[in-house]
Design a protein around this motif. Structure first.
Motif, short mmCIF file in Angstrom:
data_model
loop_
_atom_site.label_atom_id
_atom_site.label_comp_id
_atom_site.label_asym_id
_atom_site.label_seq_id
_atom_site.Cartn_x
_atom_site.Cartn_y
_atom_site.Cartn_z
N GLU A 28 0.84 -1.20 0.00
CA GLU A 28 0.00 0.00 0.00
C GLU A 28 0.87 1.25 0.00
N ALA A 31 2.29 1.73 -3.43
CA ALA A 31 1.27 2.30 -4.34
C ALA A 31 1.14 3.80 -4.10
N MET A 35 1.80 6.82 -6.86
CA MET A 35 0.78 7.81 -7.23
C MET A 35 1.27 9.23 -6.97
N GLU A 38 3.84 10.23 -9.62
CA GLU A 38 3.17 10.56 -10.89
C GLU A 38 2.59 11.96 -10.86
N ARG A 42 3.58 15.11 -13.12
CA ARG A 42 2.59 15.87 -13.91
C ARG A 42 2.67 17.37 -13.60
N ASN B 73 -5.95 6.23 -12.27
CA ASN B 73 -4.84 6.19 -13.22
C ASN B 73 -4.49 4.76 -13.62
N ARG B 75 -3.80 2.36 -11.58
CA ARG B 75 -2.85 1.72 -10.66
C ARG B 75 -3.59 0.88 -9.63
N ARG B 76 -2.91 -0.17 -9.13
CA ARG B 76 -3.50 -1.00 -8.08
C ARG B 76 -3.41 -0.20 -6.77
N ALA B 77 -4.54 -0.06 -6.08
CA ALA B 77 -4.55 0.71 -4.82
C ALA B 77 -5.59 0.13 -3.87
N LYS B 78 -5.37 0.42 -2.61
CA LYS B 78 -6.31 -0.10 -1.61
C LYS B 78 -7.37 0.96 -1.33
#
Lengths: 910, 114
Positions: A28, A31, A35, A38, A42, B73, B75-78
């Protein structure tokens, strides 16, 4: 609450499966970083900067993973296990502390848990019956005499008619009866089978309703059985049915003889049923208004609380209804109150319930306090060892371990030791319980009450656990807090040097005090131990195996005054006839009615014109055995006459008005202790307290008795003076008798019972056993007591030795440099040792000297005989020598280490 | 001169997270963190990592549930979703907050004597 439970479950699940959730959490966070990166790219940031910023905003990933793990699982459990593992390692390393501390804790916990368990066994628990906690006893309590007042059948009827808060009211009393099986229809004179005295519950039929247990075969008692003139019936227990009637399925309707009466068996109760106490035979309690009082012993009125009524509610009603008129008339004088008590409490306590509750609380507190002395000793050792670990602790402290963390680690270490000790203690307690249970089940009066469960209870296990936690706290917290406190800083400084720490004045004082206390208590403990086992080791001093001993009783219940006198005359003539018949039997060499040597009650006497020299605060005149014996006693026990005469026939026939002519015979020890070289014959003695002398009824002083003879001591019981008084037969009921027999006396038991029951069906001989067996059984109990004492003494000695070891170890550590310098300057081993231990030896000498003085004072003011011991000449010097030896042994290890100090190393590192 | 950034008041992160989930529906940790920062107009110091520790607590209390899914986007997310119990808790906490903040405001307001 629900939320808390959810969190606990979630944490437990995560604790049990740590891997899955950790990976999930890391994924997690990955991830999140992706994000965030990214987004930042941007927004125009270069990829490397974007990655850096993302990481900065999230915070340290590894710290987050760790925090997540702590938030999800049970972090304190992890650290606890870590502490446990570390503790086990430390306990193995300091095996001396483990052994000594463990032994001391085990002994204290054994004592504590045993007292707790037996208190619960005796006073706690509920009846194992349907709603057993609602079964109560109704009684009239004499608050002046502190005993249960007699209850009559009229009282019972009155309560039955008036009380609404209790129901199923009934009563029982225990009587002894001779049981003759399978001979019901045979005339008693022709009985050839075994005769056995058994306890029988004479009980109202309501007892079975109250217990709510139906009969296994046939029926239980019914109200109709209680009517005067109803056919005599008996209900028997399952084990009686199995063992004595071979489980006969057609037993109902058959007859057995109980005393004078032939009873028809109407039912068999299921296995384990023994209400009201430990009974196996039940006969109806007759509803005859002239039925005598339920005597205070072995009799009780029982009932069940009505639905919805509390004990207090029932008490209010009983108080309001008031005492029955008969008791009421006496109320003002004797302070009688009607009471409702829990059934078990009424049967097991002789005092008021409030007093019992306080007594139990007090004893529980005492057993907890009992842990403090051994734990204080262990605390000294823990502190001593903790100071040697000062550098390690300081290093851990410097690396970020909190003080609480260090304290908790030391606590867990002692907790592991205490829990191990508690486990051993519970094992010992279980053995003791097995022993007590088998001992009670063999007892003549039917064994333990049916509500007593001899297995270890959860309550006792929890109590032992609580004691372990308390012991661990007492042994670890003070040393841990002290060792992690101010000295932590010193410890940090010490990282760079080899300077040892001092043990500290408080701890040194405690070690010295410990030595003093050990030495003070040692002589008396040894004397008590020897006094306890001496009889077992030396034997009774005469051929006890030739004797059989028994108790003789007959049905005496509830006769009024005149009938009682008639009963006593009959008992006396039956005794005489029994003796005559026994002596006509082959192999019977003599019979005497008296207490056994060594089992006599104690009392205090005074001798006319002689002031007894006191030994300390006690007088030998207060430690006398008094035995009332018949004319055959000295012959049967073959006790030689030293001077004067034995008792004569005339001595037994004195009436109350014959005061002045009464005589006594005394033993050699009494003369030595109280008269020395003076001639005892013709001197007069009397009881110091008139109320202890049956012949002084109603008078302010006991009458004088003339000493007419001196006899030899019974060897094993020569520790006390004994005064023998003549006792006419029939006076004491039940009577104890001893018979001198030929070889194998135990083979005569059945014959003996048969002779007695043929004389009179209600004449019972019980507690029959060979005299050597009686003494052997006493010795077993004594040996257990002495072994326990020895264990306590050993643990105290070991603790002293360990304390001294700690003290000497510290002295050596503290003076390593000095030793190095002296050694380098050429000091010899002897001088080196003398200089190292001068101070320690001085402290030890102070302790030993103090202990010796206290031991000497105890010896003077509390002679061993007073507390059941046996004086041993020279015990104080011997104990001192032992303590010095223990001290030398304890100091040997550290002393050798001191001599091995390498001067080069010490001087270089200093 | 810019306004000083304030740290999040202790104990209010749970409340803010629950409120965010109520407003936005199912959302991942990064989304929740960004939303709180945006609403706070960058005046609040949000240590984004602590959002995840807060979410662990909320899942344990069963106020939110978590499920892996795919983000906007790709993406894999929780994703975290507010539960019924969480909604009730949020209501209770909001009421509590209003009450406390009202009291504080009254205390801080200068007395307007008559």
């Amino acid at each position: 609450m629900l939320t808390l439970l959810r969190v606990a479950v979630a944490r437990l699940r995560a604790y049990l499966r740590p891997g899955d959730q950790s990976r999930d959490f890391e994924d997690e966070l990955e991830a999140h970083l992706a994000m965030a990166e990214e987004d930042k790219i941007r927004q125009g940031l270069p990829p490397a900067e974007a990655r850096r910023m993302a990481r900065v905003e999230l915070g340290g990933v590894s710290q987050l993973v760790e925090a997540g793990r702590e938030a999800r699982g049970l972090p304190w459990l992890d650290s606890f296990w870590l502490d446990v593992k570390l503790s086990l390692r430390m306990l193995r390393k300091s095996w001396g502390l483990t052994l000594v501390g463990g032994l001391a804790m085990t002994i204290a916990i054994v004592i504590g848990a045993t007292v707790f368990h037996f208190l619960n066994l005796a006073f706690g628990g509920t009846l194992p019956l349907d709603e057993g906690d609602r079964v109560v006893a109704l009684q009239i309590w004499d608050t002046k005499e502190h005993r249960r007042h007699n209850t009559s059948m009229e009282d019972l009827e009155r309560w039955r008619a008036s009380l609404r808060s209790v129901e199923t009211i009934g009563a029982f009393r225990t009587v002894e009866r001779n049981l003759v099986l399978g001979e019901g229809s045979v005339p008693l004179a022709a009985v050839g089978g075994p005769v056995e005295p058994v306890p029988v519950a004479e009980m109202t039929a309501s007892g079975f309703q109250l217990a709510r247990v139906p009969a296994l075969l046939g029926r239980s008692l019914e109200a109709a059985d209680e009517r005067v003139g109803a056919a005599p019936v008996v209900v028997i227990g399952h084990d009686v049915w199995q063992s004595r009637l071979s489980g006969d399925p057609a037993v109902v309707g058959k007859t057995i003889r109980l005393g004078e009466t032939i009873h028809t068996v109407v039912g068999v109760m299921p296995e384990g049923f023994a209400f009201p106490i430990n009974h196996r035979f039940w006969t109806p309690l007759r509803a005859d208004p002239s039925t005598p009082l339920l005597t205070t012993e072995k009799a009780l009125v029982f009932a069940r609380l009505a639905p919805g009524v509390t004990l207090q509610g029932a008490q209010v009603e009983l108080t309001a209804v008031g005492l029955p008129p008969i008791a009421g008339a006496l109320e003002a004088e004797t302070q009688l109150v009607a009471q409702v008590e829990p059934y078990i409490v009424a049967l097991t306590s002789d005092g008021d319930r409030g007093q019992v509750v306080w007594l139990i609380r007090l004893m529980r507190l005492m057993v907890i306090l009992l842990l403090i002395p051994p734990c204080a000793n262990i605390a000294i050792l823990v502190y001593a060892r903790t100071v040697t670990r000062q550098e390690e602790l300081a290093a851990r402290y410097a690396l970020g371990a909190s003080r609480g963390r260090l304290v908790s680690q030391l606590f867990v270490e002692m907790l592991v030791l205490a829990i191990g000790s508690a486990a051993v203690a519970l094992g010992v307690l279980q053995l003791a319980l097995n022993w007590a249970e088998s001992g009670l089940s063999e007892a003549a009066d039917g064994g333990a009450p049916f509500w007593m469960d001899f297995s270890l209870t959860l309550k006792t296990v929890l109590f032992a656990g609580g004691l372990a936690v308390f012991a661990a706290m007492a042994a670890s917290l003070v040393p841990a807090i002290k060792a992690t406190g101010r000295q932590m800083q010193i410890g940090l400084h010490a990282l760079g040097s080899r300077t040892g720490k001092q043990l500290g004045a408080t701890w040194t004082t405690l070690v010295v005090f410990q030595v003093a206390v050990s030495l003070a208590a040692l002589p008396l403990a040894v004397e008590i131990g020897w006094g306890t086992i001496r009889k077992g080791v030396l034997g009774p001093g005469f051929a006890a195996e030739k004797y059989l001993t028994a108790r003789l009783a007959m049905d005496f219940e509830g006769k009024d005054g005149a009938a009682e006198a008639e009963n006593r005359r009959r008992f006396a003539s039956l005794q005489a006839e029994l003796v005559r018949q026994l002596e006509a039997e082959p192999g019977f060499l003599g019979t005497t009615f008296a207490d056994l040597p060594g089992d006599e009650p104690w009392d205090t006497i005074e001798i006319e014109g002689v002031t007894t020299e006191r030994v300390g605060i006690f007088s030998p005149a207060s430690l006398l055995r008094i035995n009332r014996v018949d004319d055959a006693f000295f012959d049967v026990f073959e006790i030689p006459l030293l001077s004067g005469r034995h008792f004569e026939a005339g001595d037994f026939q004195l009436k109350a008005g014959d005061a002045g002519r009464a005589v006594v015979v005394v033993n050699r020890t009494l003369v030595q202790q109280l008269l020395g070289d003076r001639n005892p014959l013709g001197r007069r003695v009397r009881y110091a307290a008139a109320e202890h002398d049956p012949a002084a009824a109603g008078r302010a002083t006991s009458p004088w008795y003339e000493i007419v003879g001196v006899v030899e001591d019974v060897p094993a019981h020569a520790d006390r003076g004994t005064m023998y008084q003549p006792m006419a037969r029939g006076l004491v009921h039940p009577a104890h008798l001893a018979m001198r027999l030929g070889p194998k006396p135990s083979t005569m038991v059945d014959r003996l019972r048969l002779i007695a029951s043929r004389l009179d069906p209600t004449l019972r001989l019980d507690e029959i056993s060979a005299l050597d067996e009686v003494y052997r059984e006493q010795a077993v109990g004594n040996n257990v007591g002495a072994s326990s004492l020895a264990a306590v003494v050993l643990s105290v000695l070991l603790l002293s030795a360990a304390g001294l070891y700690a003290l000497t170890s510290f002295t050596v550590n503290q003076r390593r440099r000095e030793i190095g310098i002296r050694s380098a300057l050429g000091a010899t081993s002897g001088r080196l040792l003398a200089s190292i231990f001068k101070r320690t030896l001085g402290q030890f000498a102070v302790g030993a000297l103090g202990g010796m003085l206290v031991a000497a004072l105890i010896d003077v003011y509390l002679p061993a005989e007073v507390v059941g011991g046996w004086s041993i000449p020279g015990i104080i010097p011997a104990a001192t020598a032992l303590m010095v030896l223990v001290g030398i042994l304890a100091a040997t290890g550290p002393a050798r280490r001191g001599l091995r100090v390498d001067p080069n190393t010490e001087l270089r590192e200093g | 001169m810019t306004e000083a950034r304030s740290p999040i008041l202790q104990g209010t992160l749970d409340l803010m997270t629950l409120k965010t989930l109520e407003q936005l529906g199912p959302m991942h940790g990064y989304g929740i963190a960004r939303r709180i920062e945006q609403i706070g107009e960058d005046a609040l110091v949000v240590n984004q990592g602590t959002i995840y520790l807060c979410l662990v607590r909320l899942v344990q209390k069963k106020w939110v549930t978590a499920e892996w899914g795919t983000s906007e986007n790709g993406r894999r997310a929780k994703f975290y979703t507010l539960t019924k119990a969480g909604r009730q808790q949020l209501k209770a906490e909001v009421e509590n907050w209003d009450r406390i903040s009202g009291i504080i405001a009254r205390v801080l307001q200068p007395a307007t004597g008559s």
